[in-house]
Motif scaffolding. Structure first.
Motif, PDB file in Angstrom:
ATOM      1  N   GLN A   1       0.876  -1.259   0.058  1.00 27.88           N
ATOM      2  CA  GLN A   1      -0.025   0.007   0.045  1.00 27.88           C
ATOM      3  C   GLN A   1       0.921   1.207  -0.063  1.00 27.88           C
ATOM      4  N   VAL A   2       0.706   2.162  -0.919  1.00 24.63           N
ATOM      5  CA  VAL A   2       1.304   3.518  -0.974  1.00 24.63           C
ATOM      6  C   VAL A   2       0.311   4.614  -0.932  1.00 24.63           C
ATOM      7  N   GLN A   3       0.606   5.485  -0.061  1.00 29.12           N
ATOM      8  CA  GLN A   3      -0.284   6.682   0.039  1.00 29.12           C
ATOM      9  C   GLN A   3       0.510   7.906  -0.410  1.00 29.12           C
ATOM     10  N   CYS A  22       5.433  15.278  -4.369  1.00 37.45           N
ATOM     11  CA  CYS A  22       4.457  14.445  -4.147  1.00 37.45           C
ATOM     12  C   CYS A  22       5.414  13.452  -3.136  1.00 37.45           C
ATOM     13  N   ALA A  23       4.913  13.403  -1.925  1.00 42.32           N
ATOM     14  CA  ALA A  23       5.504  12.417  -0.784  1.00 42.32           C
ATOM     15  C   ALA A  23       4.882  11.098  -0.807  1.00 42.32           C
ATOM     16  N   ALA A  24       5.521   9.999  -0.771  1.00 48.17           N
ATOM     17  CA  ALA A  24       4.872   8.899  -0.600  1.00 48.17           C
ATOM     18  C   ALA A  24       4.989   8.036   0.777  1.00 48.17           C
ATOM     19  N   SER A  25       4.359   7.475   1.394  1.00 42.01           N
ATOM     20  CA  SER A  25       4.509   6.638   2.456  1.00 42.01           C
ATOM     21  C   SER A  25       4.994   5.159   2.022  1.00 42.01           C
ATOM     22  N   GLY A  26       5.468   4.521   3.024  1.00 44.08           N
ATOM     23  CA  GLY A  26       5.920   3.160   2.836  1.00 44.08           C
ATOM     24  C   GLY A  26       7.355   3.358   2.523  1.00 44.08           C
ATOM     25  N   ALA A  98       1.501   6.045  -8.589  1.00 46.89           N
ATOM     26  CA  ALA A  98       2.551   5.052  -8.494  1.00 46.89           C
ATOM     27  C   ALA A  98       2.141   3.704  -9.208  1.00 46.89           C
ATOM     28  N   THR A  99       3.049   3.195  -9.775  1.00 49.43           N
ATOM     29  CA  THR A  99       2.689   1.962 -10.410  1.00 49.43           C
ATOM     30  C   THR A  99       3.750   0.967 -10.457  1.00 49.43           C
ATOM     31  N   SER A 113      -1.504   2.042  -9.753  1.00 51.25           N
ATOM     32  CA  SER A 113      -2.473   1.752  -8.574  1.00 51.25           C
ATOM     33  C   SER A 113      -2.969   2.599  -7.658  1.00 51.25           C
ATOM     34  N   TYR A 114      -1.989   3.486  -7.408  1.00 50.73           N
ATOM     35  CA  TYR A 114      -1.869   4.640  -6.558  1.00 50.73           C
ATOM     36  C   TYR A 114      -2.067   5.855  -6.707  1.00 50.73           C
ATOM     37  N   TRP A 115      -2.999   6.679  -6.286  1.00 49.15           N
ATOM     38  CA  TRP A 115      -3.045   8.298  -6.680  1.00 49.15           C
ATOM     39  C   TRP A 115      -3.013   9.100  -5.428  1.00 49.15           C
ATOM     40  N   GLY A 116      -2.525  10.258  -5.770  1.00 44.72           N
ATOM     41  CA  GLY A 116      -2.718  11.227  -4.767  1.00 44.72           C
ATOM     42  C   GLY A 116      -3.948  12.112  -4.929  1.00 44.72           C
TER      43      GLY A 116
END
Length: 125
Positions: A1-3, A22-26, A98-99, A113-116
């Motif tokens: 999972q990415v936020q 764009c800051a990503a978690s994980g 992110a992909t 898969s993941y969007w802000g």
């Protein structure tokens, strides 16, 4: 999972510059290809720029080539979009995504898969 959380949008005059972040978690940020897309009111979400997972190969839409630069800092889990020589037609909500797909697919939004949540960029004439 990415936020993903975007920042840096705002109002700027034509010819000006902005830098989006764009800051990503994980802990696996470096394993994802990252892209920037934008969506103007009443229009589809269009590809802007992408950067690969490790080597940092980049790809740009023709409309922004030479004006925008995408980069990433894997130590900070952050991807950037430096936007120069902005035009009124660049006005849109900008999204990072992110992909885990291969680089050849990074310009296609359906592979992300993941969007802000998006950040608004408004360029006045």
């Amino acid at each position: 999972q990415v936020q993903l959380v975007e920042s840096g949008g705002g109002l700027v005059q034509a010819g000006g510059s902005l830098r989006l972040s764009c800051a990503a978690s994980g802990r696996t940020f470096s394993s994802y290809g990252m892209g920037w897309f934008r969506q103007a009111p009443g229009k589809e979400r269009d590809f802007v720029a992408a950067i690969s997972r490790s080597v940092g190969t980049t790809y740009y839409a023709d409309s922004v080539k030479g004006r925008f630069t995408i980069s990433r800092d894997n130590a900070k889990n952050t991807v950037y979009l430096q936007m120069n020589s902005l035009k009124p037609e660049d006005t849109a909500t900008y999204y990072c995504a992110a992909t885990s797909s291969s680089f050849s697919l990074l310009m296609h939004r359906e592979y992300y898969s993941y969007w802000g949540q998006g950040t608004q960029v408004t360029v006045s004439s």
